[in-house]
Write a protein that holds these residues in place. Structure first.
Motif, PDB file in Angstrom:
ATOM      1  N   SER A  50      -9.923  -5.846   8.846  1.00 46.99           N
ATOM      2  CA  SER A  50     -10.545  -4.519   8.754  1.00 46.99           C
ATOM      3  C   SER A  50     -11.337  -4.217  10.020  1.00 46.99           C
ATOM      4  CB  SER A  50     -11.454  -4.429   7.526  1.00 46.99           C
ATOM      5  OG  SER A  50     -10.689  -4.416   6.346  1.00 46.99           O
ATOM      6  N   TRP A  55      -8.164   2.042   9.519  1.00 47.83           N
ATOM      7  CA  TRP A  55      -8.133   1.968   8.053  1.00 47.83           C
ATOM      8  C   TRP A  55      -6.727   2.130   7.499  1.00 47.83           C
ATOM      9  CZ3 TRP A  55      -6.646   5.700   4.607  1.00 47.83           C
ATOM     10  CH2 TRP A  55      -6.521   7.003   5.095  1.00 47.83           C
ATOM     11  N   MET A  59      -5.183  -0.805   5.252  1.00 45.23           N
ATOM     12  CA  MET A  59      -4.789  -0.504   3.875  1.00 45.23           C
ATOM     13  C   MET A  59      -3.311  -0.828   3.661  1.00 45.23           C
ATOM     14  SD  MET A  59      -7.284   0.460   1.986  1.00 45.23           S
ATOM     15  CE  MET A  59      -6.428   1.203   0.623  1.00 45.23           C
ATOM     16  N   THR A  60      -2.487  -0.522   4.645  1.00 43.69           N
ATOM     17  CA  THR A  60      -1.060  -0.823   4.535  1.00 43.69           C
ATOM     18  C   THR A  60      -0.839  -2.334   4.463  1.00 43.69           C
ATOM     19  OG1 THR A  60      -0.519   1.206   5.738  1.00 43.69           O
ATOM     20  CG2 THR A  60       1.202  -0.479   5.596  1.00 43.69           C
ATOM     21  N   CYS A  62      -2.974  -4.613   3.370  1.00 46.17           N
ATOM     22  CA  CYS A  62      -3.460  -5.076   2.072  1.00 46.17           C
ATOM     23  C   CYS A  62      -2.462  -4.725   0.969  1.00 46.17           C
ATOM     24  CB  CYS A  62      -4.828  -4.451   1.778  1.00 46.17           C
ATOM     25  SG  CYS A  62      -5.548  -4.973   0.214  1.00 46.17           S
ATOM     26  N   PHE A  63      -1.960  -3.504   0.999  1.00 43.81           N
ATOM     27  CA  PHE A  63      -0.987  -3.074  -0.009  1.00 43.81           C
ATOM     28  C   PHE A  63       0.286  -3.914   0.086  1.00 43.81           C
ATOM     29  CE2 PHE A  63       2.455  -0.315  -1.535  1.00 43.81           C
ATOM     30  CZ  PHE A  63       2.006  -0.092  -2.832  1.00 43.81           C
ATOM     31  N   LEU A  66      -0.318  -7.244  -1.574  1.00 42.71           N
ATOM     32  CA  LEU A  66      -0.272  -7.110  -3.036  1.00 42.71           C
ATOM     33  C   LEU A  66       1.152  -6.878  -3.532  1.00 42.71           C
ATOM     34  CD1 LEU A  66      -3.477  -4.941  -3.610  1.00 42.71           C
ATOM     35  CD2 LEU A  66      -3.184  -7.388  -4.089  1.00 42.71           C
ATOM     36  N   ILE A  95      -6.486  -6.064  -7.257  1.00 47.08           N
ATOM     37  CA  ILE A  95      -6.367  -4.626  -6.995  1.00 47.08           C
ATOM     38  C   ILE A  95      -7.622  -4.115  -6.298  1.00 47.08           C
ATOM     39  CG2 ILE A  95      -6.130  -2.357  -8.099  1.00 47.08           C
ATOM     40  CD1 ILE A  95      -4.388  -3.866 -10.243  1.00 47.08           C
ATOM     41  N   LEU A  98      -8.025  -3.460  -2.499  1.00 47.26           N
ATOM     42  CA  LEU A  98      -7.765  -2.164  -1.857  1.00 47.26           C
ATOM     43  C   LEU A  98      -9.076  -1.428  -1.583  1.00 47.26           C
ATOM     44  CD1 LEU A  98      -4.649  -1.103  -3.958  1.00 47.26           C
ATOM     45  CD2 LEU A  98      -4.667  -1.735  -1.526  1.00 47.26           C
ATOM     46  N   THR A 101     -10.890  -3.280   1.271  1.00 46.21           N
ATOM     47  CA  THR A 101     -10.268  -2.988   2.561  1.00 46.21           C
ATOM     48  C   THR A 101     -10.570  -1.564   3.016  1.00 46.21           C
ATOM     49  OG1 THR A 101      -8.518  -4.573   2.079  1.00 46.21           O
ATOM     50  CG2 THR A 101      -8.078  -2.978   3.825  1.00 46.21           C
ATOM     51  N   ALA A 102     -10.525  -0.619   2.094  1.00 43.56           N
ATOM     52  CA  ALA A 102     -10.788   0.779   2.450  1.00 43.56           C
ATOM     53  C   ALA A 102     -12.192   0.941   3.025  1.00 43.56           C
ATOM     54  CB  ALA A 102     -10.594   1.683   1.235  1.00 43.56           C
TER      55      ALA A 102
END
Length: 189
Positions: A50, A55, A59-60, A62-63, A66, A95, A98, A101-102
């Motif tokens: 991060s 961002w 976020m991508t 992290c997603f 997951l 979850i 997210l 991370t955001a």
């Protein structure tokens, strides 16, 4: 006019490096006897990246981590994966990454030279992840919010404080060195 920065191959590479690092370090965990939630290095990875990425990239990444775990790859704690893990007692914390991370990446992107505000962003993101995960854990295990908080958050506060400190010290230094080496772009700062 809106500044629409094109996604480059370097952006995609760093997003993949973030997800891959989370996949490698995420399974390494220590189970503590008072909780079904293990201590992992995943959030340290998310904090550091991060600080390095914008961002959207963070976020991508992290997603993607997951998504790989949901698909069944053993990238979650204890080398587990699959939708059952996401639907289980620790799924809310996963979850919640997210949210973590955001907040962390938005603070790092908006305040690249202010470590205090970056730490505040990491702490706020962690609190949001904790909140989401605690409600989830309580519902699945039939616990009150306070009971879930006692087993799902309180044992981890010191560990996560140390991880935030490491990321706050290491992240900006890594970002500067990687840019100086020419392997990382400026992230729109």
């Amino acid at each position: 006019m809106i500044n629409a920065r094109k996604t480059t191959a370097l952006d995609l590479t760093w997003t993949g490096v973030m997800a891959a690092t989370a996949c490698v370090l995420g399974p390494m965990s220590i189970q503590i006897p008072v909780s079904p939630v293990p201590v992992t290095l995943t959030n340290l990875v998310l904090y550091i990246f991060s600080c390095l990425l914008g961002w959207k990239q963070a976020m991508t990444g992290c997603f993607l981590y997951l998504l790989l775990g949901a698909a069944g790859l053993p990238v979650f704690s204890g080398f587990s994966g699959g939708l059952a893990k996401l639907a289980g007692p620790t799924g809310g914390y996963l979850i919640g990454f997210l949210f973590l991370t955001a907040c962390s990446s938005a603070a790092a992107e908006k305040f690249p030279e202010n470590r205090f505000l970056q730490v505040l962003g990491m702490a706020l993101g962690t609190a949001m992840a904790y909140g989401f995960g605690t409600v989830w854990l309580g519902r699945l295990m039939g616990l009150s919010f306070m009971e879930a908080l006692a087993i799902g958050v309180l044992p981890y506060l010191a560990f996560d404080g140390v991880k935030i400190g490491i990321a706050a010290a290491l992240g900006p230094v890594l970002r500067k060195r990687l840019r100086r080496a020419g392997v990382m772009q400026r992230r729109g700062l």
